[in-house]
Design a protein around this motif. Structure first.
Motif, mmCIF file in Angstrom:
data_model
loop_
_atom_site.group_PDB
_atom_site.id
_atom_site.type_symbol
_atom_site.label_atom_id
_atom_site.label_comp_id
_atom_site.label_asym_id
_atom_site.label_seq_id
_atom_site.Cartn_x
_atom_site.Cartn_y
_atom_site.Cartn_z
ATOM 1 N N VAL A 59 33.054 70.483 -17.479
ATOM 2 C CA VAL A 59 32.707 68.905 -17.278
ATOM 3 C C VAL A 59 33.765 68.150 -17.516
ATOM 4 C CG1 VAL A 59 31.073 67.174 -18.301
ATOM 5 C CG2 VAL A 59 30.181 69.179 -17.527
ATOM 6 N N ALA A 60 34.090 67.144 -16.679
ATOM 7 C CA ALA A 60 35.094 66.301 -16.848
ATOM 8 C C ALA A 60 34.392 64.921 -17.123
ATOM 9 C CB ALA A 60 36.114 65.944 -15.815
ATOM 10 N N PRO A 61 34.493 64.353 -18.124
ATOM 11 C CA PRO A 61 33.602 62.912 -18.343
ATOM 12 C C PRO A 61 33.967 61.800 -17.189
ATOM 13 C CG PRO A 61 35.255 63.058 -19.872
ATOM 14 C CD PRO A 61 35.185 64.341 -19.126
ATOM 15 N N ALA A 62 32.945 61.133 -16.812
ATOM 16 C CA ALA A 62 33.063 59.951 -15.918
ATOM 17 C C ALA A 62 32.444 58.556 -16.469
ATOM 18 C CB ALA A 62 32.256 60.346 -14.495
ATOM 19 N N VAL A 63 31.718 58.760 -17.678
ATOM 20 C CA VAL A 63 31.373 57.488 -18.319
ATOM 21 C C VAL A 63 31.577 57.620 -20.022
ATOM 22 C CG1 VAL A 63 29.424 57.088 -16.605
ATOM 23 C CG2 VAL A 63 29.056 58.494 -18.566
ATOM 24 N N GLY A 64 31.655 56.589 -20.503
ATOM 25 C CA GLY A 64 31.598 56.640 -22.083
ATOM 26 C C GLY A 64 30.325 56.359 -22.458
ATOM 27 N N ARG A 65 29.491 55.284 -21.900
ATOM 28 C CA ARG A 65 28.029 55.059 -22.297
ATOM 29 C C ARG A 65 27.169 56.090 -21.372
ATOM 30 N NH1 ARG A 65 28.108 48.403 -22.546
ATOM 31 N NH2 ARG A 65 29.622 48.314 -24.135
#
Length: 826
Positions: A448-454
């Motif tokens: 998984v590569a993050p797309a959001v912080g919240r």
């Protein structure tokens, strides 16, 4: 069908629909979300029907909109549930809730796990389509990155954070203390010094090879600033002895204008014989010095200037040895640190820093600075490398502290350093992601590569509940407020100016930001959650009142940013919060901290263990308050605080520690500290720095290595402090019982304490009070006793008291530890 009949049918259908929604609102509606659902369906069934034309929604956003429509049909009379089936939900944007999504009093809107199932919300995209790129390396092209529409700072394999390509590699056996480079001393060896050796009896000892018999002049390279303490010259207050013989007083040691403002002193003349000699420097009368280096020269006219030393004739002899290179030492506060530094420049060891790192796009240098209390790590850009001078130039908004010799660092995000399993690198320019999979990687593995912080964002809403969810794999940014002394401003779950919301029984793990951030608003509950492995901290409360953080397990936080806490209360208006029954373990910095927080907060029934593993000058439970006069009215009670490390490296072979179990820093005042147990800290179980009217009663403080209680009376601001009916127990005869500044009975009242000491007369280090007998003569501890407290099982950290404990005769009340810690065992 005629026109009148058509109109009647449409009207009847509309009326039935309206009545149906209103009835649902009145009786408590339930909507469902599932990975095999459809946002085109009604969302009123938990599973797809047999015909395949109705069933649950496929997204929480669609369920939220259905609740909005429900509310539009009439006010909520009962709670509404959105039950989410098990499975993995990948998010390209946060789940957002605004004022229009609010519940009502007695009618909470709950987004919760379907019974017996665990829905997972992942703050990013699953990466597939890997292709071989080189030996062990696989790669994939990400068009959104190539186009400049996406960038990420973390990568996760099967939910766990992987390592951005770095040098040196992470040491899996000891990732905190090994696997670093260290800022080097100047090419002459100068710049690293022995500090905090201001106490009588402090000493350092050296084994020095003397090349020939003769009379040598001893030069000392030192800094001093004793004028603020009533002294301007250290001449005659320190000595040098050779091979245990008569000490020689050291002279010509006036203040230099600063602890890091070094000068050479012609301190003594000493006759030495050829061979190895043991030289001991000792502080005899007290007073501060920073020792950088010593030089012995048998040429009487030889005179050093600065760090570049002149040579001597061939028949003459010069011996230079660095002060930090001692073979043995003694000093309760002795530490090693740089004498001068720069926020944007440091020196590297020969051949250690690779020049191409400065040319690598997006390369970052992570350095644990020692110029500002060793309290945080900085993430910096590499500007230049001067190979001839062995100098590295860095820059960035986090470049706020001086960098010194011995500061540990690593370089990250460099493709050429991609060489270990679990490491990855993202080329922003080409959009290619590279990864070295660890053993066991296969088709079923999830990257998984993050797309959001919240992941969940609630702004201006009220009476929402989130329960039973698993949230993971979001990102962080440099704007999250964790640089330098910043405590942060964001969270994976974010409540902004919201009220009466709850997050319960959730797992929030391997995230980029704090697990939960509450900013403004209030009356929230954070209950029964498992929070772990965040890049920042646990729960962050900013200017918000009447919140409860209850029965949470918070551990292993601070993976990226270090100046964080498991629970943080910060800012004016952070009033009437309760932090209770939490189990906190393995934090880079604080367990619980209050940063200029407000009034009447209660910290109770928490277990706080193994905190401050990577930072220094700190506490397991800590308060910082800049207002000299504020009395908080807050309470710290019934907490167990153990093994507050306060650890920091100062070079590859030396480290320092400074920690307290409970630390009321700066001018923290008006706190009641009662019925707590602390053990195994470096500098004491309790520290009251400069506040007023703090009450410390009925606590047990055990086994700190250097001192047991610290009361500096910082800037002579303290009055009305109380230290009564406490137990202090320790086993090291060299440790200090009480350390302090200018203490009078008006500053602190100490009495009816039990002191369990390894020596008859416990050591006191208080300004103007040389012994425990003098301490009592000044009016302190006249009714206190030195005795064995009769713990039930010290070896197992059971500090309950046996019935025959002498503490009871002093008025000590037994501390019921059965209520401390989690309410619901995990």
């Amino acid at each position: 069908m005629n026109r009148a009949l058509r109109i009647a049918c449409v009207t009847m259908i509309a009326a039935i629909g309206s009545l149906g929604w209103t009835a649902a609102a009145a009786s408590g509606a339930t909507f469902y979300v599932a990975t095999n659902g459809s946002d085109a369906w009604s969302g009123t069934q938990a599973a797809p029907n047999a015909q395949g034309d109705d069933g649950p929604f496929s997204s929480v956003a669609r369920a939220r909109d259905a609740v909005r429509a429900l509310k539009a049909a009439g006010p909520l009379a009962e709670s509404v549930r959105v039950q989410i089936r098990g499975g993995v939900y990948y998010l390209a944007e946060p789940l957002t809730f605004g004022p229009e999504d609010s519940g009502a009093e007695g009618a909470v809107i709950s987004y919760e796990a379907y019974p017996g199932e665990t829905p997972e919300f992942v703050g990013g995209r699953r990466i597939e389509g890997w292709q071989p790129a080189a030996e062990r390396i696989v790669s994939v092209h990400l068009p959104e990155v190539h186009a400049g529409d996406w960038y990420f700072r973390q990568l996760f394999l099967d939910g766990r954070r992987q390592v951005r390509a770095r040098y040196p590699n992470v040491d899996p056996e000891d990732p905190i203390r090994r696997g670093f480079l260290y800022a080097a001393a100047s090419q002459g060896g100068f710049g690293l010094a022995v500090n905090n050796i201001h106490n009588p009896g402090d000493w350092t000892e050296y084994r020095v090879q003397i090349p020939a018999d003769g009379e040598y002049v001893l030069w000392i390279y030192y800094g001093a600033l004793n004028a603020p303490f009533g002294r301007t010259d250290m001449s005659g207050r320190t000595t040098l002895s050779v091979d245990g013989e008569q000490p020689i007083p050291l002279v010509d040691m006036p203040d230099t204008g600063g602890w890091a403002a070094s000068r050479w002193s012609r301190a003594a003349t000493v006759r030495l014989q050829q061979g190895e000699r043991v030289l001991r420097w000792q502080n005899v009368q007290g007073g501060g010095l920073t020792l950088d280096a010593f030089a012995l020269c048998d040429a009487p006219q030889w005179t050093p200037r600065g760090a570049i030393l002149p040579g001597v004739a061939s028949e003459q002899h010069l011996v230079v040895f660095q002060a930090e290179a001692f073979a043995a030492s003694h000093g309760s506060q002795l530490s090693i640190g740089g004498t001068s530094g720069s926020k944007t420049e440091f020196q590297h060891g020969p051949g250690e820093f690779k020049p191409f790192w400065a040319r690598a796009p997006d390369a970052q240098l992570h350095i644990f600075q020692s110029g500002s209390c060793r309290a945080f790590k900085e993430i910096l850009a590499i500007q230049a490398v001067d190979e001839a001078r062995r100098t590295v130039t860095v820059a960035g908004p986090e470049a706020v502290a001086d960098l010194h010799t011995g500061d540990r660092y690593f370089v990250e995000n460099v493709f050429e350093e991609l060489d270990a399993p679990g490491e990855w690198y993202l080329n922003r320019a080409t959009g290619v992601l590279y990864f070295i999979p660890p053993d066991g990687f296969g088709e079923a593995s999830e990257v998984v590569a993050p797309a959001v912080g919240r992941i969940i964002e609630v702004t201006g809403a009220s009476r929402l509940r989130f329960a039973g969810l698993r949230l993971r794999n979001g990102d962080y940014t440099a704007e999250d407020g964790c640089g330098g002394y910043g405590m942060g401003n964001n969270g994976t779950v974010y409540f902004g100016d919201a009220g009466h919301c709850a997050i319960e029984a959730c797992v929030i793990t391997h995230t980029g930001r704090y697990a939960v951030c509450i900013s403004g608003g209030g009356d929230h509950a954070v209950r029964r959650n498992d929070i772990a492995h965040s890049a920042q901290g646990g729960v962050l409360i900013l200017g918000s009142a009447r919140n409860e953080v209850l029965d949470n397990q918070i551990h292993d936080c601070g993976a990226i940013y270090k100046h964080i806490g498991a629970v943080v209360l910060q800012g004016k208006g952070t009033d009437d919060n309760r932090i209770a029954h939490n189990d906190i373990r393995r934090m880079s910095r604080y367990g619980i901290t209050l940063k200029s927080a407000g009034l009447r907060n209660v910290i109770e029934f928490n277990r706080v263990h193994w905190t401050n593993l990577e930072t220094y000058d700190t506490g397991g439970i800590e308060v910082t308050q800049q207002d000299r006069e504020l009395r908080s009215g807050s309470v710290i009670r019934y907490n167990i605080v153990g093994d507050t490390a306060g650890w920091y490296a100062q070079g590859p072979d030396k480290s320092v520690s400074m920690s307290w179990g409970i630390y009321l820093d700066s001018f923290a005042g008006g706190y009641t500290v009662t019925n707590n147990i602390t053990y195994r800290n470096s500098h004491g179980g309790i520290m009251l720095q400069g506040g007023k009217d703090n009450l410390v009663v009925n606590n047990i403080f055990v086994g700190s290595s250097l001192a047991q209680g610290y009361f500096p009376n910082f800037q002579d601001n303290s009055t009305g402090q109380t230290l009564e009916r406490n137990i202090f127990s320790y086993a090291d005869p060299e440790a200090i019982l009480i350390a302090g500044g200018n203490l009078t009975p008006e500053v602190i009242r100490a009495d009816r304490n039990l002191y369990d000491c390894p020596i008859e007369a416990p050591r006191i280090r208080v300004r103007g009070i040389p012994s425990f007998a003098h301490w009592q003569e000044r009016g302190f501890d006249r009714n206190s006793v030195i005795a064995d407290p009769r713990f039930v099982d010290r070896a197992r950290d059971d500090y309950s008291l046996r019935p025959d404990s002498p503490a009871f005769a002093l008025g000590f009340q037994a501390i019921d530890t059965s209520r401390i810690g989690l309410l619901t065992p995990r």
